[in-house]
Design an enzyme around this catalytic site. Structure first.
Site, PDB file in Angstrom:
ATOM      1  N   GLU A 106      -3.509   6.199   1.300  1.00 22.75           N
ATOM      2  CA  GLU A 106      -3.263   4.813   1.683  1.00 22.75           C
ATOM      3  C   GLU A 106      -4.413   4.364   2.577  1.00 22.75           C
ATOM      4  OE1 GLU A 106      -0.005   2.114   4.127  1.00 22.75           O
ATOM      5  OE2 GLU A 106       0.571   4.103   3.392  1.00 22.75           O
TER       6      GLU A 106
ATOM      7  N   LYS B 295       0.818  -1.219   0.000  1.00 23.99           N
ATOM      8  CA  LYS B 295       0.000   0.000   0.000  1.00 23.99           C
ATOM      9  C   LYS B 295       0.852   1.270   0.000  1.00 23.99           C
ATOM     10  CE  LYS B 295      -2.170  -1.129   3.797  1.00 23.99           C
ATOM     11  NZ  LYS B 295      -1.747  -2.540   3.965  1.00 23.99           N
ATOM     12  N   THR B 296       1.838   1.307   0.890  1.00 26.26           N
ATOM     13  CA  THR B 296       2.622   2.533   1.033  1.00 26.26           C
ATOM     14  C   THR B 296       3.401   2.837  -0.232  1.00 26.26           C
ATOM     15  OG1 THR B 296       2.808   2.234   3.421  1.00 26.26           O
ATOM     16  CG2 THR B 296       4.428   3.670   2.370  1.00 26.26           C
TER      17      THR B 296
END
Length: 470
Positions: free
Chosen positions: A169, A125-126
């Site tokens: 995010e 995600k990051t």
């Protein structure tokens, strides 16, 4: 909920990466804010320098003293996931009838007037969010973003841009990803994790189904076909999404993906690949573009492909997206270089799930002809219990694999659950630093891995490598 309706906002857990992002956004938008954190941390000085009243140490009296200091009433409290009932400031705000918002609800308010792009998934995600923000910025879109790490090139984890797009995010660990209504949603993968919150793998799968239901009509879902969990999700949501007019854009090395990644060629920390966008009603012929990345690993190539797919969904040109991604140089704690001594490079990575550990070790292996030495800190007793064998197997990819004691975070110990379950040597921090420093030779990579305080060990290892008597 609009920012204008919040009044003065007080943040609980101001120094945390998620809460600080929301605070930065509201501050940039002109919202009057204040904040408290349990301990003094460098990020608090940044807010003080911006004129934000800050308190260290939670106390019910902080609210009244801040109102006296600012001459205005606190109308809203935005809290982290750990600052809940039982926190004296949270309880005082609740008793006074102050509006209480979770960090994700505060972020949703920041996105109210933007086109939201929410990036979700068990892993990646990051990095995918960071790549998407860099790509949109490089393409001239001036995006806003809120991400779980500082983004190289921006030097911050949150930014309020003038453009229409907002990259966020979306965290599945506590179900807060369901607080966002999105124009574009991304699912990088779906695997069991955070079972301390969900209880079962089926519950994890369900939250991603629910996440896709938050996509606005005529929006888009970007999804990785290489991941079995994401592919299964597609089968379950494809019909209802299509009926609502949601466009589905798949990506991956799979030949049936709409955006296909191929010809991945690593060269140290640089890698080249080819992206091919298949034909559809708008494109009678497939289109291909080369993509050059300054970060290693197939997982990063897939993350970049996801970012490009977002760009396509946002109406951008394929070549424009791939060119912009060439500027991406990483995010903090994602294969982050912490020092190099006599040809030994020390990196730090946030990986805390077996799949992530395997991916970062694979990326390290592709970036060097030398050996890979890893120090891993398990995060949470429950996660260690649930995935001990998988962690052990993933660490087998390192030439040297050392494990630290479990980082408990929010959990209490579980009887019988120890770091020894991973099947690798368990050492103290000082022993681990000495062991990998002694094992490393020029051309090797040393990795500290985990979501806890193992990140500080990277600096210790660099110091040991610098010792003249080593």
């Amino acid at each position: 909920m609009s920012l204008d309706s919040l009044g003065r906002v007080h943040f609980l857990g101001l120094a945390g990466v998620g809460v600080s992002a929301v605070a930065r956004l509201m501050l940039a938008a002109g919202v009057p804010i204040s904040g408290t954190d349990a301990k003094e941390l460098p990020v608090l000085d940044e807010f003080r320098a911006a004129g934000v009243p800050v308190r260290v140490g939670y106390s019910a009296e902080n609210l009244s003293s801040l109102e006296t200091e600012t001459g205005s009433t606190i109308s809203t409290v935005v809290a982290s996931s750990v600052a809940t009932a039982g926190n004296p400031e949270y309880d005082a705000a609740a008793a006074a009838g102050v509006r209480l918002l979770h960090r994700s609800e505060g972020l949703a308010a920041c996105m109210e007037d933007k086109q939201a792009i929410a990036v979700a998934g068990t892993h990646g995600k990051t990095t995918t969010s960071s790549m998407t923000a860099i790509m949109l910025h490089g393409a001239g879109c001036d995006p806003s973003f809120a991400i779980g790490a500082n983004v190289a090139g921006f030097g911050t984890n949150a930014r309020l841009g003038a453009g229409e797009w907002f990259v966020a995010e979306a965290d599945e660990s506590d179900g807060s990803l369901l607080n966002y209504s999105t124009a574009i949603s991304v699912v990088t993968n779906v695997e069991p994790d955070h079972l301390d919150h969900y209880g079962t793998a089926e519950a994890v799968e369900q939250v991603f189904i629910d996440f896709t239901e938050r996509i606005q009509e005529s929006g888009a879902l970007v999804l990785c076909l290489d991941d079995p969990g994401a592919r299964d999700l597609l089968h379950r949501v494809q019909q209802p999404l299509t009926e609502r007019g949601v466009r589905i854009l798949t990506y991956g090395t799979s030949q049936d993906a709409d955006l296909t990644l191929s010809a991945v060629t690593p060269s140290g920390f640089r890698q080249e690949s080819v992206l091919t966008l298949g034909a559809d009603t708008d494109r009678p012929q497939p289109r291909s573009a080369s993509m050059v990345l300054q970060v290693p690993g197939l997982h990063n190539a897939l993350n970049a492909t996801a970012a490009v797919a977002v760009g396509i969904a946002a109406g951008l040109d394929l070549e424009r997206c791939t060119a912009a991604l060439g500027r991406f140089s990483g995010s903090s704690r994602r294969f982050e270089l912490r020092g190099e001594v006599n040809g030994v490079a020390v990196y730090d990575d946030y990986a805390h799930h077996p799949t992530e550990v395997a991916a970062v070790l694979s990326g390290a292996r592709s970036a060097t002809t030398g050996k890979v030495h890893a120090v891993f800190q398990p995060h949470l007793f429950s996660r260690t219990r649930d995935f001990a064998a998988d962690f052990g197997a993933a660490l087998n990819a390192a030439d040297t694999a050392i494990v630290l004691d479990i980082y408990p975070a929010r959990e209490k110990p579980i009887v019988g659950v120890t770091a020894e379950l991973l099947g690798h040597p368990v050492l103290s921090r000082s022993e681990a630093a000495a062991a990998v420093a002694n094992a490393a030779e020029p051309g090797d990579i040393v990795l500290t891995i985990g979501a806890g305080d193992v990140t500080y060990l990277a600096t210790e290892i660099v110091k040991v490598l610098q010792e003249p008597t080593r």
